[in-house]
Design an enzyme around this catalytic site. Structure first.
Site, PDB file in Angstrom:
ATOM      1  N   MET A  17       0.818  -1.194  -0.053  1.00 30.16           N
ATOM      2  CA  MET A  17      -0.095   0.045   0.025  1.00 30.16           C
ATOM      3  C   MET A  17       0.901   1.016   0.180  1.00 30.16           C
ATOM      4  O   MET A  17       1.708   1.527   0.936  1.00 30.16           O
ATOM      5  CB  MET A  17      -1.012  -0.004   1.180  1.00 30.16           C
ATOM      6  N   ALA A  18       0.641   2.203  -0.993  1.00 25.82           N
ATOM      7  CA  ALA A  18       1.530   3.341  -1.240  1.00 25.82           C
ATOM      8  C   ALA A  18       1.332   4.355   0.115  1.00 25.82           C
ATOM      9  O   ALA A  18       0.197   4.466   0.451  1.00 25.82           O
ATOM     10  CB  ALA A  18       1.119   4.011  -2.401  1.00 25.82           C
ATOM     11  N   CYS A 100      -2.556  -1.794  -9.209  1.00 26.03           N
ATOM     12  CA  CYS A 100      -2.814  -0.730  -9.021  1.00 26.03           C
ATOM     13  C   CYS A 100      -3.739   0.195  -9.789  1.00 26.03           C
ATOM     14  O   CYS A 100      -3.470   0.400 -10.979  1.00 26.03           O
ATOM     15  CB  CYS A 100      -1.679   0.234  -8.728  1.00 26.03           C
ATOM     16  N   GLY A 201      -8.698  -8.700  -1.160  1.00 25.31           N
ATOM     17  CA  GLY A 201     -10.137  -8.002  -1.354  1.00 25.31           C
ATOM     18  C   GLY A 201     -11.055  -8.305  -0.269  1.00 25.31           C
ATOM     19  O   GLY A 201     -11.738  -9.426  -0.269  1.00 25.31           O
ATOM     20  N   ARG A 225      -6.059  -2.735   3.872  1.00 20.05           N
ATOM     21  CA  ARG A 225      -6.600  -1.924   4.500  1.00 20.05           C
ATOM     22  C   ARG A 225      -6.941  -2.222   5.885  1.00 20.05           C
ATOM     23  O   ARG A 225      -7.008  -1.520   7.058  1.00 20.05           O
ATOM     24  CB  ARG A 225      -7.824  -1.173   3.837  1.00 20.05           C
TER      25      ARG A 225
END
Length: 346
Positions: A17-18, A100, A201, A225
Protein backbone atom coordinates in the site's frame (compact mmCIF):
# COMPACT_ATOMS: atom_id res chain seq x y z
CA UNK A 1 2.98 -21.40 1.79
CA UNK A 2 6.08 -21.43 -0.42
CA UNK A 3 7.35 -18.95 -3.01
CA UNK A 4 10.35 -20.29 -4.84
CA UNK A 5 12.76 -21.50 -2.18
CA UNK A 6 11.17 -19.32 0.50
CA UNK A 7 8.93 -21.18 2.94
CA UNK A 8 6.68 -18.71 4.74
CA UNK A 9 5.60 -19.28 8.33
CA UNK A 10 1.95 -19.03 7.27
CA UNK A 11 -0.29 -17.95 4.40
CA UNK A 12 -1.09 -14.42 5.61
CA UNK A 13 0.42 -11.64 3.52
CA UNK A 14 0.48 -7.86 3.92
CA UNK A 15 -0.66 -6.10 0.75
CA UNK A 16 1.58 -3.40 -0.72
CA UNK A 17 0.00 0.00 0.00
CA UNK A 18 1.54 3.28 -1.13
CA UNK A 19 2.43 5.46 1.82
CA UNK A 20 1.64 2.68 4.30
CA UNK A 21 3.74 -0.46 3.88
CA UNK A 22 7.03 1.18 4.69
CA UNK A 23 9.69 -0.70 6.65
CA UNK A 24 8.25 0.12 10.11
CA UNK A 25 4.79 -1.12 9.11
CA UNK A 26 6.12 -4.25 7.40
CA UNK A 27 8.23 -5.13 10.43
CA UNK A 28 5.29 -4.60 12.77
CA UNK A 29 2.93 -6.77 10.74
CA UNK A 30 5.49 -9.56 10.56
CA UNK A 31 5.95 -9.32 14.32
CA UNK A 32 2.15 -9.55 14.70
CA UNK A 33 1.91 -12.73 12.65
CA UNK A 34 2.13 -11.95 8.93
CA UNK A 35 4.14 -14.47 6.92
CA UNK A 36 5.17 -11.96 4.25
CA UNK A 37 4.90 -8.20 3.73
CA UNK A 38 5.27 -6.74 0.24
CA UNK A 39 6.88 -3.30 0.01
CA UNK A 40 5.08 -0.29 -1.30
CA UNK A 41 5.59 0.27 -5.00
CA UNK A 42 9.08 1.22 -6.23
CA UNK A 43 9.49 3.01 -9.55
CA UNK A 44 11.23 1.34 -12.47
CA UNK A 45 12.63 4.70 -13.61
CA UNK A 46 16.38 4.54 -13.02
CA UNK A 47 16.54 8.34 -12.93
CA UNK A 48 14.74 8.19 -9.58
CA UNK A 49 16.86 5.46 -7.93
CA UNK A 50 18.75 8.06 -5.95
CA UNK A 51 15.72 10.05 -4.82
CA UNK A 52 15.01 10.20 -1.11
CA UNK A 53 11.62 8.53 -1.52
CA UNK A 54 12.94 5.64 -3.63
CA UNK A 55 15.92 5.07 -1.32
CA UNK A 56 13.59 4.97 1.68
CA UNK A 57 11.24 2.54 -0.02
CA UNK A 58 14.18 0.30 -0.82
CA UNK A 59 15.44 0.32 2.77
CA UNK A 60 15.14 -3.18 4.27
CA UNK A 61 17.66 -2.86 7.10
CA UNK A 62 16.82 -5.28 9.90
CA UNK A 63 13.73 -6.60 8.14
CA UNK A 64 12.74 -10.23 8.63
CA UNK A 65 13.21 -12.46 5.55
CA UNK A 66 11.97 -12.92 2.94
CA UNK A 67 12.07 -9.38 1.58
CA UNK A 68 9.59 -8.77 -1.23
CA UNK A 69 9.84 -5.59 -3.29
CA UNK A 70 7.12 -4.48 -5.67
CA UNK A 71 8.15 -2.68 -8.87
CA UNK A 72 5.94 -0.77 -11.29
CA UNK A 73 6.32 0.42 -14.85
CA UNK A 74 5.43 -0.33 -18.44
CA UNK A 75 8.78 -0.66 -20.22
CA UNK A 76 10.07 -4.26 -20.20
CA UNK A 77 13.75 -3.35 -20.14
CA UNK A 78 13.33 -0.71 -17.46
CA UNK A 79 11.37 -3.21 -15.37
CA UNK A 80 14.13 -5.78 -15.82
CA UNK A 81 16.74 -3.25 -14.74
CA UNK A 82 14.61 -2.24 -11.75
CA UNK A 83 14.37 -5.90 -10.73
CA UNK A 84 18.15 -6.33 -10.93
CA UNK A 85 18.73 -3.08 -9.02
CA UNK A 86 16.42 -4.10 -6.17
CA UNK A 87 17.88 -7.62 -5.94
CA UNK A 88 21.33 -6.05 -5.71
CA UNK A 89 19.97 -4.01 -2.80
CA UNK A 90 18.47 -6.86 -0.82
CA UNK A 91 15.24 -7.93 -2.47
CA UNK A 92 14.65 -11.69 -2.22
CA UNK A 93 11.36 -11.68 -4.12
CA UNK A 94 10.39 -9.30 -6.94
CA UNK A 95 6.69 -8.51 -7.21
CA UNK A 96 5.32 -6.90 -10.37
CA UNK A 97 2.47 -4.43 -9.98
CA UNK A 98 -0.32 -4.91 -12.50
CA UNK A 99 -3.05 -4.26 -9.96
CA UNK A 100 -2.84 -0.60 -8.92
CA UNK A 101 -5.95 1.27 -10.15
CA UNK A 102 -4.68 4.80 -9.41
CA UNK A 103 -5.07 7.22 -12.32
CA UNK A 104 -1.49 8.52 -12.10
CA UNK A 105 -0.25 4.94 -12.52
CA UNK A 106 -2.74 3.84 -15.18
CA UNK A 107 -2.26 7.03 -17.19
CA UNK A 108 1.31 5.95 -17.92
CA UNK A 109 0.11 2.45 -18.86
CA UNK A 110 1.41 0.87 -15.66
CA UNK A 111 -0.40 -0.92 -12.86
CA UNK A 112 -3.75 -2.42 -13.82
CA UNK A 113 -3.75 -0.51 -17.12
CA UNK A 114 -1.37 -3.17 -18.40
CA UNK A 115 -4.21 -5.70 -18.33
CA UNK A 116 -5.45 -4.02 -21.52
CA UNK A 117 -2.32 -5.10 -23.40
CA UNK A 118 -1.62 -8.82 -23.01
CA UNK A 119 1.36 -8.85 -25.43
CA UNK A 120 3.04 -6.12 -23.35
CA UNK A 121 2.26 -8.06 -20.16
CA UNK A 122 4.08 -11.05 -21.65
CA UNK A 123 7.10 -8.92 -22.60
CA UNK A 124 7.37 -7.46 -19.10
CA UNK A 125 6.99 -10.80 -17.35
CA UNK A 126 9.55 -12.48 -19.60
CA UNK A 127 12.05 -9.63 -19.19
CA UNK A 128 11.82 -9.54 -15.39
CA UNK A 129 11.88 -13.31 -14.88
CA UNK A 130 14.96 -13.60 -17.08
CA UNK A 131 16.70 -10.68 -15.37
CA UNK A 132 16.93 -12.04 -11.84
CA UNK A 133 17.64 -15.29 -10.03
CA UNK A 134 15.05 -14.73 -7.28
CA UNK A 135 11.35 -15.64 -7.44
CA UNK A 136 9.12 -13.25 -9.37
CA UNK A 137 5.50 -12.77 -8.31
CA UNK A 138 2.68 -10.82 -9.92
CA UNK A 139 -0.24 -8.76 -8.56
CA UNK A 140 -3.27 -8.31 -10.83
CA UNK A 141 -6.97 -7.50 -10.80
CA UNK A 142 -9.77 -9.45 -12.45
CA UNK A 143 -9.53 -7.30 -15.58
CA UNK A 144 -9.85 -3.76 -16.89
CA UNK A 145 -13.62 -3.51 -16.43
CA UNK A 146 -16.60 -5.84 -16.02
CA UNK A 147 -16.79 -6.37 -19.79
CA UNK A 148 -13.11 -7.19 -20.03
CA UNK A 149 -12.15 -9.74 -17.40
CA UNK A 150 -9.01 -11.54 -18.53
CA UNK A 151 -7.52 -12.69 -15.23
CA UNK A 152 -7.54 -16.36 -16.25
CA UNK A 153 -5.59 -15.63 -19.44
CA UNK A 154 -3.09 -13.41 -17.61
CA UNK A 155 -2.65 -16.00 -14.85
CA UNK A 156 -1.92 -18.81 -17.32
CA UNK A 157 0.53 -16.60 -19.18
CA UNK A 158 2.30 -15.67 -15.95
CA UNK A 159 2.68 -19.32 -14.95
CA UNK A 160 4.00 -20.27 -18.38
CA UNK A 161 6.58 -17.47 -18.26
CA UNK A 162 8.00 -18.46 -14.88
CA UNK A 163 6.11 -16.32 -12.37
CA UNK A 164 6.11 -18.29 -9.11
CA UNK A 165 3.06 -16.89 -7.30
CA UNK A 166 0.08 -14.74 -8.24
CA UNK A 167 -1.79 -12.27 -6.02
CA UNK A 168 -5.19 -11.17 -7.21
CA UNK A 169 -7.47 -8.38 -6.05
CA UNK A 170 -11.03 -9.44 -6.74
CA UNK A 171 -12.12 -6.30 -8.58
CA UNK A 172 -11.59 -4.80 -12.01
CA UNK A 173 -9.57 -1.64 -12.47
CA UNK A 174 -12.78 0.28 -13.19
CA UNK A 175 -14.30 -0.85 -9.88
CA UNK A 176 -11.44 0.65 -7.88
CA UNK A 177 -12.43 -0.37 -4.32
CA UNK A 178 -16.22 -0.25 -4.71
CA UNK A 179 -18.68 -3.12 -4.83
CA UNK A 180 -18.04 -6.65 -3.64
CA UNK A 181 -14.88 -8.59 -4.39
CA UNK A 182 -15.31 -11.23 -7.11
CA UNK A 183 -14.42 -14.43 -5.32
CA UNK A 184 -15.87 -16.51 -8.16
CA UNK A 185 -13.26 -15.06 -10.52
CA UNK A 186 -10.51 -15.79 -8.02
CA UNK A 187 -11.78 -19.38 -7.76
CA UNK A 188 -11.75 -19.69 -11.56
CA UNK A 189 -8.13 -18.51 -11.69
CA UNK A 190 -7.15 -20.99 -9.00
CA UNK A 191 -8.59 -23.82 -11.10
CA UNK A 192 -6.56 -22.67 -14.11
CA UNK A 193 -3.07 -22.55 -12.57
CA UNK A 194 -0.77 -24.63 -10.38
CA UNK A 195 1.36 -21.87 -8.88
CA UNK A 196 0.26 -20.44 -5.50
CA UNK A 197 -2.65 -18.00 -5.67
CA UNK A 198 -3.09 -15.24 -3.09
CA UNK A 199 -6.62 -13.85 -2.71
CA UNK A 200 -7.08 -10.16 -1.91
CA UNK A 201 -10.09 -7.93 -1.39
CA UNK A 202 -12.56 -7.27 1.47
CA UNK A 203 -10.80 -9.60 3.91
CA UNK A 204 -11.46 -7.79 7.17
CA UNK A 205 -12.11 -10.49 9.78
CA UNK A 206 -10.85 -13.96 10.70
CA UNK A 207 -14.15 -15.45 9.52
CA UNK A 208 -13.88 -13.70 6.16
CA UNK A 209 -10.30 -14.90 5.69
CA UNK A 210 -11.34 -18.52 6.30
CA UNK A 211 -14.36 -18.15 4.03
CA UNK A 212 -12.24 -16.77 1.17
CA UNK A 213 -9.65 -19.53 1.52
CA UNK A 214 -12.36 -22.22 1.55
CA UNK A 215 -14.52 -20.70 -1.20
CA UNK A 216 -11.80 -19.84 -3.71
CA UNK A 217 -9.30 -22.59 -2.94
CA UNK A 218 -6.62 -19.91 -2.77
CA UNK A 219 -3.33 -20.77 -1.10
CA UNK A 220 -3.10 -17.55 0.91
CA UNK A 221 -4.88 -14.32 1.69
CA UNK A 222 -3.55 -10.80 1.36
CA UNK A 223 -4.66 -8.18 3.89
CA UNK A 224 -4.46 -4.47 3.13
CA UNK A 225 -6.69 -1.77 4.58
CA UNK A 226 -7.96 -4.02 7.40
CA UNK A 227 -4.45 -4.01 8.91
CA UNK A 228 -4.27 -0.23 9.15
CA UNK A 229 -4.33 0.53 12.85
CA UNK A 230 -5.00 -3.13 13.50
CA UNK A 231 -1.79 -5.09 12.84
CA UNK A 232 -2.89 -7.78 15.29
CA UNK A 233 -5.40 -8.97 12.67
CA UNK A 234 -2.74 -11.40 11.43
CA UNK A 235 -2.45 -13.25 14.73
CA UNK A 236 -6.25 -13.21 15.02
CA UNK A 237 -6.70 -14.80 11.60
CA UNK A 238 -3.98 -17.39 12.13
CA UNK A 239 -5.47 -18.45 15.48
CA UNK A 240 -9.00 -18.67 14.06
CA UNK A 241 -7.94 -20.74 11.06
CA UNK A 242 -6.03 -23.14 13.30
CA UNK A 243 -8.59 -23.47 16.10
CA UNK A 244 -11.94 -22.08 14.95
CA UNK A 245 -11.84 -19.86 18.01
CA UNK A 246 -11.31 -16.14 18.48
CA UNK A 247 -8.45 -14.61 20.39
CA UNK A 248 -9.57 -12.05 22.97
CA UNK A 249 -9.43 -8.51 21.61
CA UNK A 250 -6.38 -6.45 22.56
CA UNK A 251 -6.64 -4.36 25.69
CA UNK A 252 -6.16 -0.62 25.59
CA UNK A 253 -2.77 -1.12 27.25
CA UNK A 254 -1.53 -3.23 24.34
CA UNK A 255 -2.96 -0.86 21.73
CA UNK A 256 -1.08 1.98 23.37
CA UNK A 257 2.16 -0.01 23.56
CA UNK A 258 1.98 -1.24 19.97
CA UNK A 259 1.09 2.18 18.60
CA UNK A 260 3.84 4.01 20.49
CA UNK A 261 6.49 1.51 19.36
CA UNK A 262 5.26 1.95 15.79
CA UNK A 263 5.36 5.73 16.06
CA UNK A 264 8.92 5.76 17.40
CA UNK A 265 9.96 3.55 14.49
CA UNK A 266 8.36 6.06 12.12
CA UNK A 267 10.17 8.97 13.79
CA UNK A 268 13.49 7.16 13.51
CA UNK A 269 12.87 6.06 9.93
CA UNK A 270 11.60 9.34 8.43
CA UNK A 271 13.17 11.92 10.70
CA UNK A 272 11.38 14.30 13.05
CA UNK A 273 9.18 16.38 10.73
CA UNK A 274 8.18 13.76 8.17
CA UNK A 275 7.91 11.11 10.87
CA UNK A 276 5.51 13.27 12.86
CA UNK A 277 3.36 13.86 9.79
CA UNK A 278 3.41 10.20 8.75
CA UNK A 279 2.40 9.20 12.27
CA UNK A 280 -0.87 11.17 12.13
CA UNK A 281 -2.75 8.76 9.90
CA UNK A 282 -1.58 5.75 11.92
CA UNK A 283 -2.69 7.40 15.18
CA UNK A 284 -6.08 8.03 13.61
CA UNK A 285 -6.37 4.40 12.50
CA UNK A 286 -5.33 3.01 15.88
CA UNK A 287 -7.80 5.15 17.81
CA UNK A 288 -10.75 5.30 15.43
CA UNK A 289 -13.91 4.34 17.28
CA UNK A 290 -12.36 4.49 20.72
CA UNK A 291 -14.51 6.47 23.12
CA UNK A 292 -14.00 10.25 22.92
CA UNK A 293 -11.47 9.83 20.11
CA UNK A 294 -13.08 12.10 17.50
CA UNK A 295 -11.82 15.34 19.07
CA UNK A 296 -8.50 13.70 19.85
CA UNK A 297 -7.96 12.73 16.20
CA UNK A 298 -9.02 16.17 14.98
CA UNK A 299 -6.63 17.94 17.36
CA UNK A 300 -3.82 15.54 16.46
CA UNK A 301 -3.69 17.02 12.95
CA UNK A 302 -2.97 20.48 14.41
CA UNK A 303 0.03 19.44 16.49
CA UNK A 304 3.38 20.33 14.92
CA UNK A 305 6.00 18.52 17.01
CA UNK A 306 6.68 14.99 18.18
CA UNK A 307 6.65 16.08 21.83
CA UNK A 308 3.17 17.57 21.49
CA UNK A 309 1.99 14.50 19.61
CA UNK A 310 3.25 12.11 22.29
CA UNK A 311 1.88 14.27 25.12
CA UNK A 312 -1.59 14.23 23.55
CA UNK A 313 -1.42 10.45 23.14
CA UNK A 314 -0.43 9.99 26.78
CA UNK A 315 -3.29 12.19 27.96
CA UNK A 316 -5.83 10.35 25.81
CA UNK A 317 -4.75 6.84 26.82
CA UNK A 318 -4.28 7.77 30.48
CA UNK A 319 -7.94 8.77 30.49
CA UNK A 320 -9.02 5.51 28.87
CA UNK A 321 -6.89 3.33 31.11
CA UNK A 322 -8.06 5.12 34.25
CA UNK A 323 -11.47 3.64 33.47
CA UNK A 324 -9.99 0.15 32.96
CA UNK A 325 -11.53 -0.22 29.54
CA UNK A 326 -11.06 -3.03 27.10
CA UNK A 327 -11.18 -2.77 23.33
CA UNK A 328 -14.02 -4.59 21.64
CA UNK A 329 -15.06 -4.90 18.02
CA UNK A 330 -18.55 -4.07 16.90
CA UNK A 331 -19.27 -5.13 13.32
CA UNK A 332 -22.87 -3.95 13.42
CA UNK A 333 -22.01 -0.44 12.29
CA UNK A 334 -21.01 0.33 8.72
CA UNK A 335 -17.84 2.38 8.58
CA UNK A 336 -16.03 2.11 5.25
CA UNK A 337 -12.93 3.86 6.54
CA UNK A 338 -12.37 1.14 9.09
CA UNK A 339 -13.34 -1.76 6.88
CA UNK A 340 -16.81 -2.14 8.40
CA UNK A 341 -15.31 -2.63 11.85
CA UNK A 342 -15.90 -0.01 14.47
CA UNK A 343 -13.79 -0.04 17.60
CA UNK A 344 -15.43 0.79 20.88
CA UNK A 345 -14.63 0.67 24.53
CA UNK A 346 -17.15 -1.13 26.70
Amino acid sequence: MQIGSHILKNNLIVAPMAGVTDRPFRQLCKKMGAGLAVSEMVTSNSLLYGSEKTLRRANHEGEVDPISVQIAGSDPQMMAEAARHNVDNGAQIIDINMGCPAKKICNVMAGSALLKDEPLVAQILRAVVNAVDVPVTLKIRTGWDKNNRNAVQIAKMAEDLGVQALAMHGRTRACLYTGDAEYDTIAAVKQAIKIPLIANGDITTPEKAKFVLDYTGADAVMIGRAAQGRPWIFREIEHFIKTGEHLPPPEVTEIRTVMLAHLHDLYDFYGELTGMRMARKHISWYTKGLKDSANFRHNMNTLQTIDLQLAAIDEFFDHLQSRDHRLQYDDSTDDTNSNNLVLKVA
